[in-house]
Design a protein around this motif. Structure first.
Motif, PDB file in Angstrom:
ATOM      1  N   ASP A   6      29.950  31.193  52.349  1.00  8.55           N
ATOM      2  CA  ASP A   6      30.332  29.662  52.429  1.00  8.55           C
ATOM      3  C   ASP A   6      31.349  29.587  53.645  1.00  8.55           C
ATOM      4  N   THR A  26      26.184  28.410  52.651  1.00 13.97           N
ATOM      5  CA  THR A  26      26.433  27.053  52.266  1.00 13.97           C
ATOM      6  C   THR A  26      27.597  26.509  53.524  1.00 13.97           C
ATOM      7  N   ASN A  28      29.799  22.811  55.003  1.00  9.84           N
ATOM      8  CA  ASN A  28      30.151  21.467  54.902  1.00  9.84           C
ATOM      9  C   ASN A  28      30.898  21.109  56.152  1.00  9.84           C
ATOM     10  N   LYS A  83      22.827  18.779  51.264  1.00 12.58           N
ATOM     11  CA  LYS A  83      23.894  18.826  50.378  1.00 12.58           C
ATOM     12  C   LYS A  83      24.290  17.065  50.035  1.00 12.58           C
ATOM     13  N   PHE A 129      32.760  22.890  41.707  1.00 11.68           N
ATOM     14  CA  PHE A 129      33.960  23.436  42.647  1.00 11.68           C
ATOM     15  C   PHE A 129      35.078  23.991  41.783  1.00 11.68           C
ATOM     16  N   ARG A 132      38.924  24.120  43.356  1.00 12.21           N
ATOM     17  CA  ARG A 132      39.815  22.874  43.346  1.00 12.21           C
ATOM     18  C   ARG A 132      40.061  22.262  41.921  1.00 12.21           C
ATOM     19  N   ALA A 163      31.178  27.259  43.509  1.00 17.37           N
ATOM     20  CA  ALA A 163      31.451  27.018  44.927  1.00 17.37           C
ATOM     21  C   ALA A 163      33.231  26.801  44.664  1.00 17.37           C
ATOM     22  N   SER A 164      33.674  26.831  46.036  1.00 15.15           N
ATOM     23  CA  SER A 164      35.285  26.570  46.036  1.00 15.15           C
ATOM     24  C   SER A 164      35.753  28.074  45.448  1.00 15.15           C
ATOM     25  N   ARG A 166      37.931  31.073  45.528  1.00 15.74           N
ATOM     26  CA  ARG A 166      39.203  31.523  46.161  1.00 15.74           C
ATOM     27  C   ARG A 166      39.588  33.099  46.185  1.00 15.74           C
ATOM     28  N   THR A 183      28.871  30.898  46.197  1.00 15.92           N
ATOM     29  CA  THR A 183      28.933  30.943  47.443  1.00 15.92           C
ATOM     30  C   THR A 183      30.421  31.273  47.772  1.00 15.92           C
TER      31      THR A 183
HETATM   32  C1  E4P Z   1      30.432  24.874  49.236  1.00 14.10           C
HETATM   33  O1  E4P Z   1      29.451  24.292  48.940  1.00 14.10           O
HETATM   34  C2  E4P Z   1      31.676  23.947  49.150  1.00 14.10           C
HETATM   35  O2  E4P Z   1      31.679  22.747  50.173  1.00 14.10           O
HETATM   36  C3  E4P Z   1      32.872  24.698  49.311  1.00 14.10           C
HETATM   37  O3  E4P Z   1      32.823  25.807  48.441  1.00 14.10           O
HETATM   38  C4  E4P Z   1      34.501  23.978  49.098  1.00 14.10           C
HETATM   39  O4  E4P Z   1      35.250  24.831  49.155  1.00 14.10           O
HETATM   40  P1  E4P Z   1      37.038  24.441  49.144  1.00 14.10           P
HETATM   41  O5  E4P Z   1      37.160  23.897  47.925  1.00 14.10           O
HETATM   42  O6  E4P Z   1      37.619  25.767  49.485  1.00 14.10           O
HETATM   43  O7  E4P Z   1      36.992  23.681  50.353  1.00 14.10           O
END
Ligand code: E4P
Length: 215
Positions: A6, A26, A28, A83, A129, A132, A163-164, A166, A183
């Motif tokens: 990511d 991935t 963004n 995406k 995500f 988040r 995703a997202s 940590r 990711t």
């Molecule tokens: C991946 O596809 C997402 O855009 C990404 O994992 C978002 O991560 P973040 O919440 O750390 O910005």
């Protein structure tokens, strides 16, 4: 479970790809903006390094514009996945471009219902995500578990892309919850391969190996 990186940082992607365990990437707009490069140029560079799905985000805000943008972005390279954020506009665009054979990663998914709708619209991937969600006090892993269960119950072929992320524990829990892919930011990927006891063990074996004639 497959592992994607990511990031839009090409050096980190090269380092991760060299480990032989990176199945895709991935990106963004935030990740690309950090790099100070053109989006298309960087995605094409990534496609040269990793032979797998490479997600590139669409930012249009109407259905027709999203569809046009998705077609343009998908034409950059055969491995590009577009995406599209979930929402009423996004859903219509996902339905239209998926029907044309364009692979869609539905982004900014925060609930099982959003994932169900994206899957019904024909999305190839849904990206809950989890970091988040956790930041907002919700259990991101439980959302993954719900999405996986729903997709399996109704035999929907959409893949769950955690995703997202940590930290390394998020990867383990995503795998246990049945995500098809995680990711992972570069720092987390490089942390995953290490354990302090492995480092201590290697030092001890090297010290003992020095006591006899190497083979
Ligand atoms: C991946 O596809 C997402 O855009 C990404 O994992 C978002 O991560 P973040 O919440 O750390 O910005």
């Amino acid at each position: 479970m497959r592992i994607f990186m990511d990031t839009a940082n090409i050096d980190e992607i090269r380092r991760g790809a060299a480990m032989g365990v990176v199945d895709g990437v991935t990106t963004n707009p935030t990740l690309v903006a950090k790099e100070g490069v053109e989006y298309r140029d960087r995605v094409l560079e990534i496609c040269d390094v990793v032979d797998g799905p490479i997600s590139a985000e669409c930012v249009s805000t109407t259905v027709d514009a999203l569809v046009e943008e998705a077609r343009r972005v998908a034409a950059w390279h055969p491995n590009v996945v577009v995406k599209i954020p979930i929402g009423e506009v996004g859903l219509q665009a996902i339905r239209r471009v998926s029907a044309e054979g364009i692979k869609v990663n539905t982004t900014l998914v925060f609930s099982a219902n959003q994932a169900l709708l994206a899957a019904r619209a024909g999305a190839t991937y849904v990206s809950p995500f989890i970091g988040r969600l956790q930041d907002a006090g919700q259990d991101g892993i439980e959302v993954i578990r719900e999405i996986v269960a729903i997709l399996e119950t109704y035999h929907l072929p959409t893949q769950v892309l955690a995703a997202s992320i940590r930290g390394p524990r998020d990867v383990t829990e995503s795998a246990l919850a049945g995500a098809h892919i995680a990711t992972v930011p570069p720092a987390v990927l490089f942390q995953m391969v290490h354990h302090p006891l492995t480092d201590v063990g290697i030092q001890r074996f090297l010290a003992d190996a020095a006591k006899y004639t190497p083979v």
